[in-house]
Motif scaffolding. Structure first.
Motif, PDB file in Angstrom:
ATOM      1  N   SER A 165       3.570 126.600 -46.532  1.00 62.44           N
ATOM      2  CA  SER A 165       3.048 125.798 -47.608  1.00 62.44           C
ATOM      3  C   SER A 165       1.457 125.973 -47.460  1.00 62.44           C
ATOM      4  O   SER A 165       0.986 125.634 -46.512  1.00 62.44           O
ATOM      5  CB  SER A 165       3.501 124.301 -47.164  1.00 62.44           C
ATOM      6  N   HIS A 166       0.835 126.185 -48.543  1.00 65.44           N
ATOM      7  CA  HIS A 166      -0.541 126.117 -48.688  1.00 65.44           C
ATOM      8  C   HIS A 166      -1.185 124.997 -48.209  1.00 65.44           C
ATOM      9  O   HIS A 166      -2.357 125.068 -47.933  1.00 65.44           O
ATOM     10  CB  HIS A 166      -0.985 126.783 -50.227  1.00 65.44           C
ATOM     11  N   LEU A 167      -0.605 123.795 -48.628  1.00 70.69           N
ATOM     12  CA  LEU A 167      -1.067 122.654 -48.324  1.00 70.69           C
ATOM     13  C   LEU A 167      -1.135 122.351 -46.856  1.00 70.69           C
ATOM     14  O   LEU A 167      -2.151 122.040 -46.322  1.00 70.69           O
ATOM     15  CB  LEU A 167      -0.009 121.511 -48.872  1.00 70.69           C
ATOM     16  N   LEU A 168      -0.183 122.971 -45.967  1.00 70.77           N
ATOM     17  CA  LEU A 168      -0.357 122.834 -44.589  1.00 70.77           C
ATOM     18  C   LEU A 168      -1.489 123.979 -44.276  1.00 70.77           C
ATOM     19  O   LEU A 168      -2.117 123.539 -43.113  1.00 70.77           O
ATOM     20  CB  LEU A 168       1.020 123.287 -43.921  1.00 70.77           C
ATOM     21  N   GLN A 169      -1.233 125.146 -44.755  1.00 69.59           N
ATOM     22  CA  GLN A 169      -2.470 125.979 -44.297  1.00 69.59           C
ATOM     23  C   GLN A 169      -3.805 125.664 -44.362  1.00 69.59           C
ATOM     24  O   GLN A 169      -4.685 125.614 -43.772  1.00 69.59           O
ATOM     25  CB  GLN A 169      -2.121 127.532 -45.051  1.00 69.59           C
ATOM     26  N   ARG A 170      -4.159 124.975 -45.689  1.00 72.90           N
ATOM     27  CA  ARG A 170      -5.321 124.431 -45.870  1.00 72.90           C
ATOM     28  C   ARG A 170      -5.774 123.157 -44.988  1.00 72.90           C
ATOM     29  O   ARG A 170      -6.846 123.409 -44.460  1.00 72.90           O
ATOM     30  CB  ARG A 170      -5.533 123.956 -47.320  1.00 72.90           C
ATOM     31  N   THR A 171      -4.634 122.461 -44.830  1.00 71.24           N
ATOM     32  CA  THR A 171      -4.865 121.268 -43.669  1.00 71.24           C
ATOM     33  C   THR A 171      -5.375 121.836 -42.340  1.00 71.24           C
ATOM     34  O   THR A 171      -6.232 121.567 -41.661  1.00 71.24           O
ATOM     35  CB  THR A 171      -3.667 120.480 -43.607  1.00 71.24           C
ATOM     36  N   ALA A 172      -4.428 122.914 -41.816  1.00 73.54           N
ATOM     37  CA  ALA A 172      -4.665 123.362 -40.396  1.00 73.54           C
ATOM     38  C   ALA A 172      -6.230 124.119 -40.427  1.00 73.54           C
ATOM     39  O   ALA A 172      -6.859 123.965 -39.413  1.00 73.54           O
ATOM     40  CB  ALA A 172      -3.662 124.436 -40.207  1.00 73.54           C
ATOM     41  N   ALA A 173      -6.662 124.803 -41.477  1.00 74.13           N
ATOM     42  CA  ALA A 173      -7.820 125.484 -41.742  1.00 74.13           C
ATOM     43  C   ALA A 173      -8.660 124.497 -41.491  1.00 74.13           C
ATOM     44  O   ALA A 173      -9.835 124.766 -40.895  1.00 74.13           O
ATOM     45  CB  ALA A 173      -7.790 126.330 -42.755  1.00 74.13           C
ATOM     46  N   ALA A 174      -8.688 123.379 -42.227  1.00 72.35           N
ATOM     47  CA  ALA A 174     -10.003 122.591 -42.221  1.00 72.35           C
ATOM     48  C   ALA A 174     -10.178 122.027 -40.931  1.00 72.35           C
ATOM     49  O   ALA A 174     -11.154 121.757 -40.516  1.00 72.35           O
ATOM     50  CB  ALA A 174      -9.835 121.417 -43.280  1.00 72.35           C
ATOM     51  N   LEU A 175      -9.131 121.538 -40.377  1.00 72.45           N
ATOM     52  CA  LEU A 175      -9.178 120.977 -38.986  1.00 72.45           C
ATOM     53  C   LEU A 175      -9.534 122.137 -38.019  1.00 72.45           C
ATOM     54  O   LEU A 175     -10.454 121.379 -37.243  1.00 72.45           O
ATOM     55  CB  LEU A 175      -7.581 120.347 -38.564  1.00 72.45           C
TER      56      LEU A 175
ATOM     57  N   LEU B 286       2.022 119.815 -37.890  1.00 68.90           N
ATOM     58  CA  LEU B 286       1.659 120.566 -38.931  1.00 68.90           C
ATOM     59  C   LEU B 286       2.484 121.920 -39.130  1.00 68.90           C
ATOM     60  O   LEU B 286       2.338 122.470 -40.232  1.00 68.90           O
ATOM     61  CB  LEU B 286       0.285 121.148 -38.290  1.00 68.90           C
ATOM     62  N   ARG B 287       3.325 122.460 -38.057  1.00 69.62           N
ATOM     63  CA  ARG B 287       4.111 123.560 -38.060  1.00 69.62           C
ATOM     64  C   ARG B 287       3.256 124.787 -38.805  1.00 69.62           C
ATOM     65  O   ARG B 287       3.827 125.562 -39.583  1.00 69.62           O
ATOM     66  CB  ARG B 287       5.423 123.209 -39.259  1.00 69.62           C
ATOM     67  N   VAL B 288       2.330 125.076 -38.153  1.00 66.63           N
ATOM     68  CA  VAL B 288       1.602 126.175 -38.627  1.00 66.63           C
ATOM     69  C   VAL B 288       1.284 127.112 -37.289  1.00 66.63           C
ATOM     70  O   VAL B 288       0.807 126.589 -36.299  1.00 66.63           O
ATOM     71  CB  VAL B 288       0.177 125.932 -39.263  1.00 66.63           C
ATOM     72  N   ALA B 289       1.480 128.441 -37.194  1.00 66.09           N
ATOM     73  CA  ALA B 289       1.140 129.391 -36.246  1.00 66.09           C
ATOM     74  C   ALA B 289       0.691 130.376 -36.768  1.00 66.09           C
ATOM     75  O   ALA B 289       1.230 130.982 -38.070  1.00 66.09           O
ATOM     76  CB  ALA B 289       2.417 129.676 -35.547  1.00 66.09           C
ATOM     77  N   VAL B 290      -0.237 131.251 -36.519  1.00 67.87           N
ATOM     78  CA  VAL B 290      -0.932 132.384 -36.873  1.00 67.87           C
ATOM     79  C   VAL B 290      -0.455 133.607 -35.962  1.00 67.87           C
ATOM     80  O   VAL B 290      -0.200 133.419 -34.806  1.00 67.87           O
ATOM     81  CB  VAL B 290      -2.197 132.422 -37.155  1.00 67.87           C
TER      82      VAL B 290
ATOM     83  N   SER C  89      -0.314 129.047 -31.884  1.00 78.26           N
ATOM     84  CA  SER C  89       0.136 127.816 -32.522  1.00 78.26           C
ATOM     85  C   SER C  89      -1.150 127.023 -32.728  1.00 78.26           C
ATOM     86  O   SER C  89      -1.596 126.815 -31.655  1.00 78.26           O
ATOM     87  CB  SER C  89       1.433 127.285 -31.702  1.00 78.26           C
ATOM     88  N   ALA C  90      -0.887 126.165 -33.678  1.00 81.65           N
ATOM     89  CA  ALA C  90      -1.903 124.848 -33.718  1.00 81.65           C
ATOM     90  C   ALA C  90      -1.333 123.650 -33.191  1.00 81.65           C
ATOM     91  O   ALA C  90      -1.899 122.595 -33.312  1.00 81.65           O
ATOM     92  CB  ALA C  90      -2.255 124.725 -35.287  1.00 81.65           C
ATOM     93  N   ALA C  91       0.100 123.633 -32.770  1.00 84.27           N
ATOM     94  CA  ALA C  91       0.719 122.338 -32.509  1.00 84.27           C
ATOM     95  C   ALA C  91       0.092 121.475 -31.349  1.00 84.27           C
ATOM     96  O   ALA C  91      -0.003 120.372 -31.490  1.00 84.27           O
ATOM     97  CB  ALA C  91       2.298 122.811 -31.918  1.00 84.27           C
ATOM     98  N   LYS C  92      -0.411 122.193 -30.244  1.00 85.81           N
ATOM     99  CA  LYS C  92      -0.794 121.388 -29.276  1.00 85.81           C
ATOM    100  C   LYS C  92      -2.368 121.035 -29.370  1.00 85.81           C
ATOM    101  O   LYS C  92      -3.020 119.950 -28.904  1.00 85.81           O
ATOM    102  CB  LYS C  92      -0.896 122.231 -28.006  1.00 85.81           C
TER     103      LYS C  92
ATOM    104  N   PHE D 239       3.305 131.601 -39.915  1.00 85.87           N
ATOM    105  CA  PHE D 239       4.427 131.132 -39.782  1.00 85.87           C
ATOM    106  C   PHE D 239       4.627 129.617 -39.416  1.00 85.87           C
ATOM    107  O   PHE D 239       3.651 128.862 -39.209  1.00 85.87           O
ATOM    108  CB  PHE D 239       5.202 131.931 -38.633  1.00 85.87           C
ATOM    109  N   SER D 240       6.013 129.184 -39.506  1.00 87.44           N
ATOM    110  CA  SER D 240       6.252 127.717 -39.152  1.00 87.44           C
ATOM    111  C   SER D 240       6.449 127.291 -38.045  1.00 87.44           C
ATOM    112  O   SER D 240       7.253 126.899 -37.400  1.00 87.44           O
ATOM    113  CB  SER D 240       7.230 127.286 -40.198  1.00 87.44           C
ATOM    114  N   GLY D 241       5.300 127.583 -37.277  1.00 89.42           N
ATOM    115  CA  GLY D 241       5.295 127.353 -35.607  1.00 89.42           C
ATOM    116  C   GLY D 241       5.639 128.568 -35.081  1.00 89.42           C
ATOM    117  O   GLY D 241       6.174 129.550 -35.326  1.00 89.42           O
TER     118      GLY D 241
END
Length: 469
Positions: free
Chosen positions: A352-362, A325-329, A316-319, A158-160
């Motif tokens: 967005s898969h762009l954000l998902q792939r970025t978050a996953a790579a990081l 990134l606005r990505v939370a699982v 969340s990946a925010a912190k 989700f988006s955060g």
């Protein structure tokens, strides 16, 4: 009964609209009591059921709160003015310790991951009808939750954190339902609940998390959901202790229809395993380490049967990776996850898969150890300096230190004059006593003594005798 203004409408929708206009214009201030429905019905010459329906409309729109015999009152702030956006103006030359953000210097550089994310391997990803989850993010999510003893058969992205929580509430709750929240707690959650027509019920927090008495009282009062933060609690830094968790799980098990939501925004900025109330504990072999008061959250992974029927843990990946990134699982029981993913498809569709792939790579490449150590070092240094000066403070984990104060306005103003911007506790409180929140993420260890001296001075404690030596 409503000041000098006379309501002319006779339908429930008309009465509600006129009262809401008074609130919007400032004629009815936050906290103002509305007339008892029978009294207003008598004045208007309508059936009391009509006024009751008007009050329900206002409650569902987040304009008022209703509390049975205690009556109805205008909510503390309009739902479109969240308290987090009423930011404190920080003058030039003042250190900003109020914003709650992670240290940008400790966040990974997203440039390479963003560039690589633009070259997805699945041509269907990011298209209508395509997969919702990036495969690498899905793998990392499963591994992360499984390592902490959580089921991984139902997952979502989700988006955060707040986006996920809003969907959870909408899936299971109805306007007027009560939700137990930590007090002090997250101000954005306090604003979201009334916006959804839900009523927050304060649940006191100490260093070990929600108190037993607080959770018991909330459950006895009939809350339909409980929201908690097991580590890095904002704003107090509380971390759920093993003994406390063992005491709270049976209370929840006695109310299996209550929705349990756990917000793990501290993932990646604290060390140790995650301690959950959603799943029964395997044992208490980690009691000594967890309750020692120095570790963020250590111990063995927990496993067992769900404590309640409907639950979710939001990570969340925010912190750790960056707020933008606005990505939370999320993991949860299959019914709950199916509901919120289904509702997501009807609206945003997917993250967005762009954000998902970025978050996953990081997530895969970034080692958070330096950030975890840095935050701990800064937090512990400030707590030690405050203790030396006789100042009570809390901050077992995370980015924040909470300092109880007799007068928030005086404390915030006094520290601002001395070059420090801190957050007033009113943003994070419902019924608990005043305090201020100090964000330690960008605080240099070398500055902790000076800050502690200034806090002690503002609170009329004895300043440290070695300052300036």
């Amino acid at each position: 009964m409503l000041g000098d203004y006379r309501i002319v409408g006779r339908r429930a929708t008309e009465i509600a609209a006129e009262i809401e206009s008074l609130v919007s214009a400032g004629a009815l201030e936050p906290g103002a009591a509305l007339p008892p429905l029978r009294d207003l019905a008598g004045e208007l010459g309508v059936n009391p059921n009509t006024v009751a329906a008007a009050y329900r409309l206002l409650r569902d729109r987040g304009v008022i709160e209703t509390a049975g015999r205690r009556g109805s009152r205008v909510l503390p702030r309009p739902v479109l003015a969240p308290r987090d956006y009423g930011t404190l103006e920080v003058p030039a030359g003042v250190r900003d310790l109020a914003d709650g953000n992670p240290d940008a210097r400790l966040l990974p550089d997203p440039a390479a991951a963003l560039a690589a994310a633009g070259h997805g391997t699945d041509p269907a990803a990011g298209r209508y009808g395509g997969p919702e989850f990036d495969p690498l993010l899905l793998e990392l999510t499963r591994r992360s939750f499984a390592d902490d003893g959580l089921p991984v058969d139902a997952l979502g992205v989700f988006s955060g954190s707040l986006d996920a929580q809003e969907r959870l509430f909408q899936a299971w709750l109805r306007p007027g339902d009560a939700v137990a929240v930590e007090d002090p707690g997250w101000g954005s959650l306090f604003d979201l609940l009334p916006a959804l027509g839900l009523r927050p019920v304060p649940m006191p927090v100490d260093d070990d998390g929600p108190t037993v008495a607080g959770l018991r009282a909330a459950l006895d009062a009939g809350v339909r959901a409980v929201v908690l933060t097991a580590r890095a609690q904002n704003p107090t830094g509380a971390a759920l202790g093993a003994h406390r968790a063992a005491e709270l799980r049976p209370l929840l098990a006695g109310h299996p229809d209550v929705l349990l939501v756990e917000d793990d925004h501290g993932h990646g900025i604290v060390d140790g395993d995650y301690r959950t109330l959603a799943i029964g504990a395997r044992g208490l072999d980690d009691v000594g380490a967890a309750d020692g008061g120095t570790a963020d959250n250590v111990g063995t992974a927990e496993s067992g049967t769900p404590t309640v029927r409907h639950w979710a843990v939001v990570r969340s990946a925010a912190k750790s990776l960056g707020p933008d990134l606005r990505v939370a699982v999320l993991t949860g029981d299959p019914d709950t996850v199916a509901r919120i993913r289904g509702r997501q498809r009807l609206g945003a569709g997917w993250v967005s898969h762009l954000l998902q792939r970025t978050a996953a790579a990081l997530w895969q490449s970034y080692d958070p150890a330096s950030g975890v150590a840095s935050y701990r070092r800064r937090r512990d240094a400030l707590l030690a300096a405050l203790a030396e000066r006789g100042v009570t403070a809390h901050g077992r984990s995370g980015l924040c230190v909470w300092v109880p104060v007799p007068d928030e306005t005086a404390a915030v103003a006094g520290l601002l004059q001395r070059g420090w911007a801190v957050a007033p506790g009113a943003r994070f409180r419902l019924d608990t006593p005043p305090g201020v929140r100090i964000t330690v993420s960008t605080l240099d260890v070398a500055d902790c003594s000076r800050l502690a001296d200034d806090v002690a001075h503002v609170l009329h404690r004895r300043p440290h005798l070695t300052r300036g030596v």
